[in-house]
Design an enzyme around this catalytic site. Structure first.
Site, short mmCIF file in Angstrom:
data_model
loop_
_atom_site.label_atom_id
_atom_site.label_comp_id
_atom_site.label_asym_id
_atom_site.label_seq_id
_atom_site.Cartn_x
_atom_site.Cartn_y
_atom_site.Cartn_z
N LYS A 280 -45.53 -34.85 40.70
CA LYS A 280 -44.90 -33.53 40.94
C LYS A 280 -43.75 -33.64 41.94
O LYS A 280 -42.68 -33.08 41.72
CB LYS A 280 -45.95 -32.56 41.49
CG LYS A 280 -45.38 -31.24 41.99
CD LYS A 280 -46.42 -30.35 42.57
CE LYS A 280 -46.62 -30.47 44.06
NZ LYS A 280 -45.51 -29.95 44.88
N ASN A 281 -43.97 -34.36 43.01
CA ASN A 281 -42.96 -34.39 44.08
C ASN A 281 -41.75 -35.26 43.73
O ASN A 281 -40.78 -35.28 44.49
CB ASN A 281 -43.58 -34.86 45.40
CG ASN A 281 -44.44 -33.78 46.01
OD1 ASN A 281 -44.50 -32.66 45.50
ND2 ASN A 281 -45.12 -34.11 47.10
N ARG B 209 -40.47 -23.86 47.05
CA ARG B 209 -39.72 -24.34 48.20
C ARG B 209 -38.56 -25.24 47.78
O ARG B 209 -37.50 -25.24 48.38
CB ARG B 209 -40.67 -25.09 49.12
CG ARG B 209 -39.99 -25.56 50.37
CD ARG B 209 -40.94 -26.18 51.35
NE ARG B 209 -40.19 -26.88 52.36
CZ ARG B 209 -39.58 -26.30 53.39
NH1 ARG B 209 -39.68 -25.01 53.55
NH2 ARG B 209 -38.90 -27.01 54.25
N CYS C 249 -46.08 -24.06 50.01
CA CYS C 249 -47.33 -23.99 50.76
C CYS C 249 -47.10 -23.53 52.19
O CYS C 249 -46.15 -23.97 52.84
CB CYS C 249 -48.00 -25.36 50.79
SG CYS C 249 -48.83 -25.76 49.26
N ARG D 215 -42.01 -25.04 58.56
CA ARG D 215 -41.17 -25.61 57.50
C ARG D 215 -39.72 -25.14 57.57
O ARG D 215 -39.20 -24.52 56.63
CB ARG D 215 -41.78 -25.34 56.12
CG ARG D 215 -43.20 -25.81 56.02
CD ARG D 215 -43.73 -25.82 54.61
NE ARG D 215 -43.39 -27.04 53.90
CZ ARG D 215 -43.78 -27.30 52.66
NH1 ARG D 215 -44.50 -26.44 52.00
NH2 ARG D 215 -43.46 -28.45 52.08
N ASP E 180 -50.25 -35.40 52.52
CA ASP E 180 -50.74 -34.72 51.31
C ASP E 180 -52.14 -35.18 50.90
O ASP E 180 -52.69 -34.66 49.92
CB ASP E 180 -49.76 -34.94 50.14
CG ASP E 180 -48.56 -34.01 50.23
OD1 ASP E 180 -48.51 -33.17 51.14
OD2 ASP E 180 -47.66 -34.14 49.37
N ARG F 21 -50.56 -25.21 40.93
CA ARG F 21 -49.21 -25.67 41.23
C ARG F 21 -49.09 -27.18 41.09
O ARG F 21 -48.00 -27.68 40.83
CB ARG F 21 -48.84 -25.28 42.68
CG ARG F 21 -48.55 -23.81 42.88
CD ARG F 21 -48.00 -23.57 44.26
NE ARG F 21 -47.12 -24.64 44.61
CZ ARG F 21 -47.08 -25.24 45.81
NH1 ARG F 21 -47.85 -24.82 46.78
NH2 ARG F 21 -46.26 -26.23 46.04
C1 UD1 Z 1 -42.39 -32.95 50.88
C2 UD1 Z 1 -43.45 -32.81 49.82
C3 UD1 Z 1 -44.76 -32.36 50.47
C4 UD1 Z 1 -45.15 -33.33 51.57
C5 UD1 Z 1 -44.01 -33.52 52.55
C6 UD1 Z 1 -44.29 -34.61 53.59
C7 UD1 Z 1 -42.20 -32.20 47.87
C8 UD1 Z 1 -41.90 -31.15 46.85
N1 UD1 Z 1 -43.03 -31.82 48.84
O1 UD1 Z 1 -42.22 -31.65 51.46
O2 UD1 Z 1 -45.77 -32.34 49.45
O3 UD1 Z 1 -46.27 -32.81 52.26
O4 UD1 Z 1 -42.82 -33.90 51.86
O5 UD1 Z 1 -44.61 -35.80 52.97
O6 UD1 Z 1 -41.75 -33.32 47.78
N2 UD1 Z 1 -38.77 -30.27 58.78
C9 UD1 Z 1 -37.92 -29.77 59.74
N3 UD1 Z 1 -36.65 -29.40 59.37
C10 UD1 Z 1 -36.21 -29.55 58.09
C11 UD1 Z 1 -37.08 -30.09 57.12
C12 UD1 Z 1 -38.35 -30.44 57.49
O7 UD1 Z 1 -38.29 -29.61 60.91
O8 UD1 Z 1 -35.05 -29.21 57.83
C13 UD1 Z 1 -40.14 -30.62 59.16
C14 UD1 Z 1 -41.19 -29.82 58.38
O9 UD1 Z 1 -41.41 -28.56 58.97
C15 UD1 Z 1 -42.39 -30.74 58.48
C16 UD1 Z 1 -41.76 -32.13 58.46
O10 UD1 Z 1 -40.38 -31.96 58.77
O11 UD1 Z 1 -43.08 -30.51 59.70
C17 UD1 Z 1 -41.86 -32.83 57.14
O12 UD1 Z 1 -41.24 -32.05 56.15
P1 UD1 Z 1 -40.51 -32.67 54.90
O13 UD1 Z 1 -40.67 -34.15 54.92
O14 UD1 Z 1 -39.17 -32.09 54.80
O15 UD1 Z 1 -41.41 -32.10 53.73
P2 UD1 Z 1 -40.96 -31.36 52.40
O16 UD1 Z 1 -39.77 -32.04 51.83
O17 UD1 Z 1 -40.95 -29.90 52.63
#
Ligand code: UD1
Length: 463
Positions: A22-23, A95, A119, A124, A314, A409
């Protein structure tokens, strides 16, 4: 308002086919915005999230069709159109709609994305996405409902302060059609980011370094990328989830079509330290298989989540649920969540089933008691939902799980896959029953209530 009813306490035995990741699917679908030709994707999982992403892409003008089971074809021939009232909810529900920004902006000079859903596992924020796109030359306006970006992107040197998966993907796609060279440092090393890079390269993008912390991208200067065909890598989180299900229930599962074992190396090390066997099995027809076996008891181990190649956040909820079934003679363990600051909502549901677990900031303290008892529980997010499935499969008696939209999802054909391995699991069409809870054990009664210290988060930069 359907719910799952599970009669627990049965060993699992059989084989499970793992779906496409999925990711990887979601960002790769977004990358189709960069292509002036046909993007054909194979091994696409049939999930609510995939359908939502496809719906949001159609809303901005892409054509997407499922031409065969699990095969999608996408084209984006004309400039994107702004989202209309009614279409916005499509984009907001997911998202990864924010991943439209990078590719759309770099190819068309204009992009719009809805402020996202997904989620509820933490604040986030999107600051890293916005910071990186601004550095590449975008002018960004954040409204009440939308983010809008304009500008002609110019490659530059970017160093991410944290390897955000989504920000890395967005900036890679932005760099692919920018002018000149982008050097992206501190980039996420997750296999799904590597898969996105492979797909971009198949589309003619020039980049190198995926899988390391530095990727260099030579942009196409606004020229659309070519059409391509790409097979999505298998889902390592689904693989880990089923491995943990059999760890909790006991028995033996052959997981087929799995990702390379090294994609889950740290996770498997933890599983083996618990006493669960993980063996590669060659099947007829060259298919890769991983056999996961738990015979007799097993012990609990502590874990700390971290960006790849660390223990995947995850799989934290599912691992915590499985640890509730470790031998009661195991020492208490600590589960530390260092990626998201609010990813423990499954704990209160596990407590309803009798788990002796308490929360202190980003650490859960768990005393294994050798099992749980069925109860009526509610899913709070995608991975937490599977943790409750694991708990229900291994618990004594009946468990019901409501709020299944979370589960749908991200897990393809869950009931069919797991019932073919001996589980008694059924989706019931009506409203969930009243919230019955397990009789608390002495250990659970003596546990302290959750205390989350505001602001406690081990790595989050103050930006
Ligand atoms: C992706 C995955 C999710 C997984 C996560 C971490 C997808 C669709 N989802 O989510 O399943 O749990 O990676 O492996 O691929 N953050 C910031 N600022 C930003 C972006 C992120 O502070 O601009 C923080 C987030 O709040 C979080 C951390 O960085 O605490 C990790 O987030 P991120 O790696 O971006 O996760 P996602 O891409 O949302």
């Amino acid at each position: 308002m359907s719910f799952l009813r599970i009669e627990g306490g049965r060993n699992l035995s059989g084989r499970v086919s793992i779906a496409g990741a999925k990711n990887a699917t979601l960002p790769i679908l977004a990358s189709g915005l960069l292509s002036g030709g046909l993007l054909r994707l194979e091994n696409v999982p049939r999930l609510e999230d995939t359908a939502a992403m496809a719906g949001a892409l159609r809303a901005v003008g892409a054509s997407i069709e499922e031409v065969l089971p699990n095969v999608l074809e996408m084209r984006m021939e004309q400039p994107p159109r702004p989202l209309q009232e009614g279409e916005e909810s499509l984009a907001r529900n997911i998202r990864t709609g924010v991943l439209f920004l990078g590719p759309m902006l770099s190819r068309f000079g204009w992009a719009q994305a809805c402020l996202p859903g997904g989620c509820r596992i933490g604040a986030r924020p999107l600051d890293l996405h916005i910071w990186g796109l601004s550095k590449l030359g975008a002018t960004i306006h954040i409204g009440e409902k939308h983010i809008e970006a304009r500008g002609r992107l110019q490659g530059c040197d970017l160093r991410l302060p944290f390897p955000s998966v989504g920000a890395s993907e967005n900036l890679l796609m932005a760099a692919a059609s920018a002018r000149g060279t982008t050097r992206l440092r501190g980039v996420a090393r997750e296999p799904e980011v590597v898969d996105l890079c492979r797909c971009l390269r198949a589309m003619g993008a020039r980049l190198e370094g995926e899988g390391s912390a530095e990727i260099v991208v030579e942009g196409s200067d606004g020229e659309p990328l070519e059409g391509a065909s790409h097979r999505l890598l298998p889902d390592r989180i689904e693989t880990g989830s089923y491995a943990l299900a059999v760890a909790a229930t006991g028995g033996s599962l052959l997981l087929c079509d799995t990702p390379p074992r090294c994609d889950l190396a740290v996770f498997f090390e933890h599983l083996q330290r618990c006493g669960v066997a993980v063996e590669e099995e060659q099947e007829e027809g060259q298919q890769r298989g991983l056999r996961i076996t738990r015979e007799g008891g097993f012990s609990a181990v502590s874990l700390t989540t971290a960006p790849h190649p660390g223990f995947p956040t995850d799989l934290q909820a599912q691992f915590t649920a499985a640890m509730c079934f470790a031998d009661a003679t195991s020492d208490p363990v600590v589960v530390t969540e260092s990626v998201f600051e609010n990813r423990f909502m499954h704990l209160q549901e596990l407590q309803r089933m009798g788990a002796a677990v308490t929360l202190e900031g980003c650490r859960a303290h768990l005393s294994p008691q050798g099992g749980l008892t069925g109860a009526d529980v509610t899913a709070s997010d995608l991975r937490a939902s599977f943790s409750l499935v694991i708990a229900g499969l291994a618990a004594r008696g009946t468990t019901t799980i409501s709020a299944l939209h979370h589960l749908d999802r991200g897990y393809e054909r869950l009931e069919a896959k797991i019932s073919s391995c001996g589980a008694q699991i059924e989706r019931m069409p009506s409203a969930a029953p009243s919230r019955r809870r397990a009789k608390p054990s002495i250990a659970a009664l003596s546990a302290r209530p959750s205390e989350k210290k505001p602001g406690e988060h081990p790595w989050l930069p103050a930006c």
